[in-house]
Design a protein around this motif. Sequence first.
Motif, PDB file in Angstrom:
ATOM      1  N   PHE A 179       0.840  -1.193   0.000  1.00  0.00           N
ATOM      2  CA  PHE A 179       0.000   0.000   0.000  1.00  0.00           C
ATOM      3  C   PHE A 179       0.880   1.251   0.000  1.00  0.00           C
ATOM      4  N   ALA A 180       1.913   1.241   0.831  1.00  0.00           N
ATOM      5  CA  ALA A 180       2.844   2.378   0.887  1.00  0.00           C
ATOM      6  C   ALA A 180       3.541   2.582  -0.456  1.00  0.00           C
ATOM      7  N   ALA A 181       3.874   1.489  -1.126  1.00  0.00           N
ATOM      8  CA  ALA A 181       4.512   1.601  -2.441  1.00  0.00           C
ATOM      9  C   ALA A 181       3.572   2.274  -3.437  1.00  0.00           C
ATOM     10  N   ARG A 182       2.276   1.967  -3.346  1.00  0.00           N
ATOM     11  CA  ARG A 182       1.305   2.617  -4.230  1.00  0.00           C
ATOM     12  C   ARG A 182       1.194   4.111  -3.907  1.00  0.00           C
ATOM     13  N   LEU A 183       1.226   4.461  -2.622  1.00  0.00           N
ATOM     14  CA  LEU A 183       1.232   5.881  -2.254  1.00  0.00           C
ATOM     15  C   LEU A 183       2.446   6.573  -2.858  1.00  0.00           C
ATOM     16  N   GLN A 184       3.592   5.926  -2.727  1.00  0.00           N
ATOM     17  CA  GLN A 184       4.837   6.496  -3.238  1.00  0.00           C
ATOM     18  C   GLN A 184       4.762   6.691  -4.756  1.00  0.00           C
ATOM     19  N   GLN A 185       4.248   5.703  -5.464  1.00  0.00           N
ATOM     20  CA  GLN A 185       4.127   5.799  -6.923  1.00  0.00           C
ATOM     21  C   GLN A 185       3.178   6.922  -7.327  1.00  0.00           C
ATOM     22  N   ALA A 186       2.150   7.153  -6.511  1.00  0.00           N
ATOM     23  CA  ALA A 186       1.177   8.204  -6.805  1.00  0.00           C
ATOM     24  C   ALA A 186       1.673   9.587  -6.381  1.00  0.00           C
ATOM     25  N   GLY A 187       2.815   9.625  -5.677  1.00  0.00           N
ATOM     26  CA  GLY A 187       3.363  10.903  -5.233  1.00  0.00           C
ATOM     27  C   GLY A 187       2.701  11.443  -3.980  1.00  0.00           C
ATOM     28  N   THR A 188       2.006  10.586  -3.229  1.00  0.00           N
ATOM     29  CA  THR A 188       1.368  11.002  -1.985  1.00  0.00           C
ATOM     30  C   THR A 188       2.371  10.901  -0.850  1.00  0.00           C
ATOM     31  N   PRO A 189       2.676  12.013  -0.178  1.00  0.00           N
ATOM     32  CA  PRO A 189       3.621  11.964   0.936  1.00  0.00           C
ATOM     33  C   PRO A 189       3.061  11.129   2.086  1.00  0.00           C
ATOM     34  N   PHE A 190       3.934  10.393   2.753  1.00  0.00           N
ATOM     35  CA  PHE A 190       3.502   9.605   3.902  1.00  0.00           C
ATOM     36  C   PHE A 190       4.676   9.360   4.833  1.00  0.00           C
ATOM     37  N   VAL A 191       4.334   8.970   6.049  1.00  0.00           N
ATOM     38  CA  VAL A 191       5.318   8.515   7.024  1.00  0.00           C
ATOM     39  C   VAL A 191       4.810   7.194   7.588  1.00  0.00           C
ATOM     40  N   PHE A 192       5.734   6.386   8.027  1.00  0.00           N
ATOM     41  CA  PHE A 192       5.379   5.186   8.759  1.00  0.00           C
ATOM     42  C   PHE A 192       5.355   5.543  10.242  1.00  0.00           C
ATOM     43  N   ALA A 193       4.351   5.066  10.961  1.00  0.00           N
ATOM     44  CA  ALA A 193       4.288   5.187  12.415  1.00  0.00           C
ATOM     45  C   ALA A 193       4.013   3.786  12.920  1.00  0.00           C
ATOM     46  N   SER A 194       5.024   3.153  13.507  1.00  0.00           N
ATOM     47  CA  SER A 194       4.894   1.732  13.776  1.00  0.00           C
ATOM     48  C   SER A 194       5.728   1.305  14.967  1.00  0.00           C
ATOM     49  N   GLY A 195       5.258   0.246  15.622  1.00  0.00           N
ATOM     50  CA  GLY A 195       6.046  -0.390  16.666  1.00  0.00           C
ATOM     51  C   GLY A 195       7.127  -1.271  16.067  1.00  0.00           C
ATOM     52  N   TYR A 196       7.000  -1.568  14.794  1.00  0.00           N
ATOM     53  CA  TYR A 196       8.003  -2.354  14.063  1.00  0.00           C
ATOM     54  C   TYR A 196       9.096  -1.391  13.625  1.00  0.00           C
ATOM     55  N   THR A 197      10.243  -1.464  14.286  1.00  0.00           N
ATOM     56  CA  THR A 197      11.260  -0.444  14.043  1.00  0.00           C
ATOM     57  C   THR A 197      12.520  -0.970  13.353  1.00  0.00           C
ATOM     58  N   ASP A 198      12.482  -2.184  12.829  1.00  0.00           N
ATOM     59  CA  ASP A 198      13.609  -2.665  12.033  1.00  0.00           C
ATOM     60  C   ASP A 198      13.502  -1.997  10.673  1.00  0.00           C
ATOM     61  N   ASN A 199      14.100  -0.803  10.573  1.00  0.00           N
ATOM     62  CA  ASN A 199      13.868  -0.003   9.375  1.00  0.00           C
ATOM     63  C   ASN A 199      14.836  -0.289   8.239  1.00  0.00           C
ATOM     64  N   GLY A 200      15.586  -1.394   8.306  1.00  0.00           N
ATOM     65  CA  GLY A 200      16.476  -1.744   7.197  1.00  0.00           C
ATOM     66  C   GLY A 200      15.715  -1.929   5.900  1.00  0.00           C
ATOM     67  N   GLU A 201      14.633  -2.713   5.943  1.00  0.00           N
ATOM     68  CA  GLU A 201      13.818  -2.940   4.747  1.00  0.00           C
ATOM     69  C   GLU A 201      13.139  -1.648   4.313  1.00  0.00           C
ATOM     70  N   VAL A 202      12.658  -0.880   5.288  1.00  0.00           N
ATOM     71  CA  VAL A 202      11.973   0.379   4.981  1.00  0.00           C
ATOM     72  C   VAL A 202      12.943   1.354   4.312  1.00  0.00           C
ATOM     73  N   ALA A 203      14.132   1.493   4.887  1.00  0.00           N
ATOM     74  CA  ALA A 203      15.117   2.424   4.332  1.00  0.00           C
ATOM     75  C   ALA A 203      15.514   2.009   2.909  1.00  0.00           C
ATOM     76  N   LYS A 204      15.603   0.707   2.676  1.00  0.00           N
ATOM     77  CA  LYS A 204      15.996   0.213   1.357  1.00  0.00           C
ATOM     78  C   LYS A 204      14.873   0.405   0.337  1.00  0.00           C
ATOM     79  N   ARG A 205      13.659   0.086   0.747  1.00  0.00           N
ATOM     80  CA  ARG A 205      12.522   0.122  -0.175  1.00  0.00           C
ATOM     81  C   ARG A 205      11.906   1.522  -0.296  1.00  0.00           C
ATOM     82  N   PHE A 206      12.036   2.323   0.776  1.00  0.00           N
ATOM     83  CA  PHE A 206      11.421   3.652   0.811  1.00  0.00           C
ATOM     84  C   PHE A 206      12.435   4.702   1.265  1.00  0.00           C
ATOM     85  N   PRO A 207      13.467   4.938   0.469  1.00  0.00           N
ATOM     86  CA  PRO A 207      14.469   5.930   0.882  1.00  0.00           C
ATOM     87  C   PRO A 207      13.817   7.299   1.058  1.00  0.00           C
TER      88      PRO A 207
END
Length: 122
Positions: free
Chosen positions: A64-92
Amino acid sequence: MLEGLKILVLEDEFLIAMDVEQLCREHGAVDVALARNLEEAGDGSDFDAAIVDMLLDGVSTLDFAARLQQAGTPFVFASGYTDNGEVAKRFPGVTLVGKPYSGNDLIEAVAAACGRVPSSCA
């Protein structure tokens, strides 16, 4: 900081979602929609920005976040899941605000994603 924005909050914990809604409204958002699952979120295209929990009842929101990114909609993740290695790689450049977070940290991250404050403030 969020004056005039329509914001989608994708969060499965009701009390957290209500707190985030109130925070966004206090900072000027004109419309805040709460979605507890991906079906309620739709495609997110009706919003100026989104706050996305990375897991909703064990279901990943990364596609879903990838679709937001493709559409140019700004977003942030707010999560208890904080292993951001995958996030940083996929969503620089997308901010991950870890739970528990302060309201100011979250609002500043959303504002920065929307170009409302210098990134050094987020």
